[in-house]
Motif scaffolding. Structure first.
Motif, PDB file in Angstrom:
ATOM      1  N   PRO A 193      15.484  11.687  10.682  1.00 34.95           N
ATOM      2  CA  PRO A 193      14.834  12.451   9.617  1.00 34.95           C
ATOM      3  C   PRO A 193      13.380  12.023   9.439  1.00 34.95           C
ATOM      4  O   PRO A 193      13.036  10.860   9.687  1.00 34.95           O
ATOM      5  N   ILE A 194      12.548  12.970   9.033  1.00 35.27           N
ATOM      6  CA  ILE A 194      11.135  12.684   8.808  1.00 35.27           C
ATOM      7  C   ILE A 194      10.837  12.830   7.318  1.00 35.27           C
ATOM      8  O   ILE A 194      10.880  13.939   6.778  1.00 35.27           O
ATOM      9  N   PRO A 195      10.532  11.728   6.623  1.00 36.51           N
ATOM     10  CA  PRO A 195      10.173  11.815   5.215  1.00 36.51           C
ATOM     11  C   PRO A 195       8.718  12.256   5.049  1.00 36.51           C
ATOM     12  O   PRO A 195       7.912  12.177   5.988  1.00 36.51           O
ATOM     13  N   SER A 196       8.386  12.722   3.861  1.00 37.53           N
ATOM     14  CA  SER A 196       7.009  13.069   3.473  1.00 37.53           C
ATOM     15  C   SER A 196       6.399  14.202   4.289  1.00 37.53           C
ATOM     16  O   SER A 196       5.200  14.218   4.537  1.00 37.53           O
ATOM     17  N   VAL A 197       7.219  15.146   4.729  1.00 33.06           N
ATOM     18  CA  VAL A 197       6.703  16.346   5.390  1.00 33.06           C
ATOM     19  C   VAL A 197       6.424  17.384   4.313  1.00 33.06           C
ATOM     20  O   VAL A 197       7.256  17.621   3.437  1.00 33.06           O
ATOM     21  N   ASN A 198       5.239  17.980   4.332  1.00 27.39           N
ATOM     22  CA  ASN A 198       4.904  19.049   3.395  1.00 27.39           C
ATOM     23  C   ASN A 198       5.486  20.356   3.908  1.00 27.39           C
ATOM     24  O   ASN A 198       5.241  20.741   5.047  1.00 27.39           O
ATOM     25  N   VAL A 199       6.249  21.035   3.059  1.00 28.16           N
ATOM     26  CA  VAL A 199       6.876  22.304   3.407  1.00 28.16           C
ATOM     27  C   VAL A 199       6.553  23.266   2.276  1.00 28.16           C
ATOM     28  O   VAL A 199       6.899  23.005   1.122  1.00 28.16           O
ATOM     29  N   PHE A 200       5.854  24.360   2.599  1.00 26.52           N
ATOM     30  CA  PHE A 200       5.510  25.304   1.538  1.00 26.52           C
ATOM     31  C   PHE A 200       5.344  26.710   2.087  1.00 26.52           C
ATOM     32  O   PHE A 200       5.190  26.913   3.295  1.00 26.52           O
ATOM     33  N   LEU A 201       5.400  27.670   1.184  1.00 17.60           N
ATOM     34  CA  LEU A 201       5.177  29.073   1.536  1.00 17.60           C
ATOM     35  C   LEU A 201       3.711  29.377   1.295  1.00 17.60           C
ATOM     36  O   LEU A 201       3.209  29.215   0.172  1.00 17.60           O
ATOM     37  N   THR A 202       3.013  29.793   2.352  1.00 17.39           N
ATOM     38  CA  THR A 202       1.580  30.053   2.226  1.00 17.39           C
ATOM     39  C   THR A 202       1.317  31.165   1.221  1.00 17.39           C
ATOM     40  O   THR A 202       2.149  32.040   0.999  1.00 17.39           O
ATOM     41  N   ASN A 203       0.160  31.089   0.595  1.00 15.51           N
ATOM     42  CA  ASN A 203      -0.301  32.049  -0.410  1.00 15.51           C
ATOM     43  C   ASN A 203       0.620  32.120  -1.626  1.00 15.51           C
ATOM     44  O   ASN A 203       0.740  33.159  -2.265  1.00 15.51           O
ATOM     45  N   THR A 204       1.317  31.019  -1.910  1.00 15.00           N
ATOM     46  CA  THR A 204       2.139  30.895  -3.115  1.00 15.00           C
ATOM     47  C   THR A 204       1.918  29.496  -3.685  1.00 15.00           C
ATOM     48  O   THR A 204       1.228  28.669  -3.085  1.00 15.00           O
ATOM     49  N   THR A 205       2.553  29.220  -4.802  1.00 12.08           N
ATOM     50  CA  THR A 205       2.563  27.864  -5.353  1.00 12.08           C
ATOM     51  C   THR A 205       3.911  27.209  -5.111  1.00 12.08           C
ATOM     52  O   THR A 205       4.229  26.201  -5.722  1.00 12.08           O
ATOM     53  N   LEU A 206       4.716  27.768  -4.206  1.00 16.33           N
ATOM     54  CA  LEU A 206       6.071  27.293  -3.941  1.00 16.33           C
ATOM     55  C   LEU A 206       6.089  26.351  -2.745  1.00 16.33           C
ATOM     56  O   LEU A 206       5.626  26.709  -1.655  1.00 16.33           O
ATOM     57  N   GLY A 207       6.633  25.159  -2.957  1.00 23.56           N
ATOM     58  CA  GLY A 207       6.714  24.216  -1.861  1.00 23.56           C
ATOM     59  C   GLY A 207       7.436  22.955  -2.260  1.00 23.56           C
ATOM     60  O   GLY A 207       7.909  22.813  -3.383  1.00 23.56           O
ATOM     61  N   SER A 208       7.509  22.023  -1.308  1.00 25.53           N
ATOM     62  CA  SER A 208       8.229  20.779  -1.514  1.00 25.53           C
ATOM     63  C   SER A 208       7.765  19.780  -0.461  1.00 25.53           C
ATOM     64  O   SER A 208       7.009  20.125   0.443  1.00 25.53           O
TER      65      SER A 208
ATOM     66  N   ASN B 232      15.537  11.340   3.641  1.00 28.24           N
ATOM     67  CA  ASN B 232      16.522  11.896   4.575  1.00 28.24           C
ATOM     68  C   ASN B 232      15.996  13.128   5.296  1.00 28.24           C
ATOM     69  O   ASN B 232      16.747  13.804   5.993  1.00 28.24           O
ATOM     70  N   GLY B 233      14.720  13.446   5.105  1.00 30.49           N
ATOM     71  CA  GLY B 233      14.117  14.614   5.738  1.00 30.49           C
ATOM     72  C   GLY B 233      14.499  15.924   5.081  1.00 30.49           C
ATOM     73  O   GLY B 233      14.222  16.987   5.606  1.00 30.49           O
ATOM     74  N   GLU B 234      15.118  15.859   3.895  1.00 30.05           N
ATOM     75  CA  GLU B 234      15.617  17.065   3.236  1.00 30.05           C
ATOM     76  C   GLU B 234      14.629  17.597   2.204  1.00 30.05           C
ATOM     77  O   GLU B 234      13.904  16.828   1.570  1.00 30.05           O
ATOM     78  N   PHE B 235      14.632  18.928   2.048  1.00 23.92           N
ATOM     79  CA  PHE B 235      13.763  19.575   1.067  1.00 23.92           C
ATOM     80  C   PHE B 235      14.465  20.796   0.499  1.00 23.92           C
ATOM     81  O   PHE B 235      15.456  21.286   1.046  1.00 23.92           O
ATOM     82  N   GLN B 236      13.916  21.292  -0.606  1.00 27.46           N
ATOM     83  CA  GLN B 236      14.447  22.492  -1.244  1.00 27.46           C
ATOM     84  C   GLN B 236      13.289  23.227  -1.921  1.00 27.46           C
ATOM     85  O   GLN B 236      12.466  22.616  -2.592  1.00 27.46           O
ATOM     86  N   ILE B 237      13.245  24.540  -1.706  1.00 25.68           N
ATOM     87  CA  ILE B 237      12.279  25.403  -2.393  1.00 25.68           C
ATOM     88  C   ILE B 237      13.092  26.474  -3.109  1.00 25.68           C
ATOM     89  O   ILE B 237      13.903  27.155  -2.481  1.00 25.68           O
ATOM     90  N   GLN B 238      12.867  26.623  -4.416  1.00 32.40           N
ATOM     91  CA  GLN B 238      13.668  27.546  -5.216  1.00 32.40           C
ATOM     92  C   GLN B 238      12.816  28.666  -5.801  1.00 32.40           C
ATOM     93  O   GLN B 238      11.592  28.605  -5.788  1.00 32.40           O
ATOM     94  N   TYR B 239      13.511  29.667  -6.345  1.00 32.90           N
ATOM     95  CA  TYR B 239      12.910  30.767  -7.100  1.00 32.90           C
ATOM     96  C   TYR B 239      11.906  31.569  -6.270  1.00 32.90           C
ATOM     97  O   TYR B 239      10.828  31.914  -6.727  1.00 32.90           O
ATOM     98  N   ILE B 240      12.277  31.895  -5.049  1.00 31.74           N
ATOM     99  CA  ILE B 240      11.406  32.643  -4.144  1.00 31.74           C
ATOM    100  C   ILE B 240      11.707  34.129  -4.287  1.00 31.74           C
ATOM    101  O   ILE B 240      12.826  34.569  -4.017  1.00 31.74           O
TER     102      ILE B 240
END
Length: 101
Positions: free
Chosen positions: A43-58, A63-71
């Motif tokens: 697993p890779i910690p501290s990876v930025n994961v986000f949807l471009t042109n939004t304020t949604l991300g994580s 453990n390499g896990e992330f969650q983005i809600q309310y899309i």
């Protein structure tokens, strides 16, 4: 600088473990995923994961896990970035009617 590839499994079949769930009551989606190294499968910690042109991300946890809600429904670029890895962008088409049927 040498970049490593991100191992990216969509759904349960290929590269970045991502599950996209419709949340029917709000006509919204959530993305739950895990980012691991392509070679070591660690697993890779501290990876930025986000949807471009939004304020949604994580960011991924240890453990390499992330969650983005309310899309809301729409077409997005899922942007995955870490300083030691090559940046990855994945196009997502999220349309509620397609899922519910």
């Amino acid at each position: 600088m040498t970049y490593k590839k991100l191992y990216f499994w969509f759904g349960l079949s290929f590269v970045l473990c991502v599950m996209i769930h419709p949340v029917s009551a709000q006509n919204r989606y959530q993305i739950i995923g895990r980012v691991v190294d392509a070679e070591s499968r660690q697993p890779i910690p501290s990876v930025n994961v986000f949807l471009t042109n939004t304020t949604l991300g994580s960011a991924t946890d240890r453990n390499g896990e992330f969650q983005i809600q309310y899309i809301p429904s729409g077409t997005y670029d899922l942007f995955i970035d870490h300083i030691a890895y090559k940046r990855h962008i994945e196009r997502l088409d999220l349309f509620f009617d397609d899922v519910i049927g």
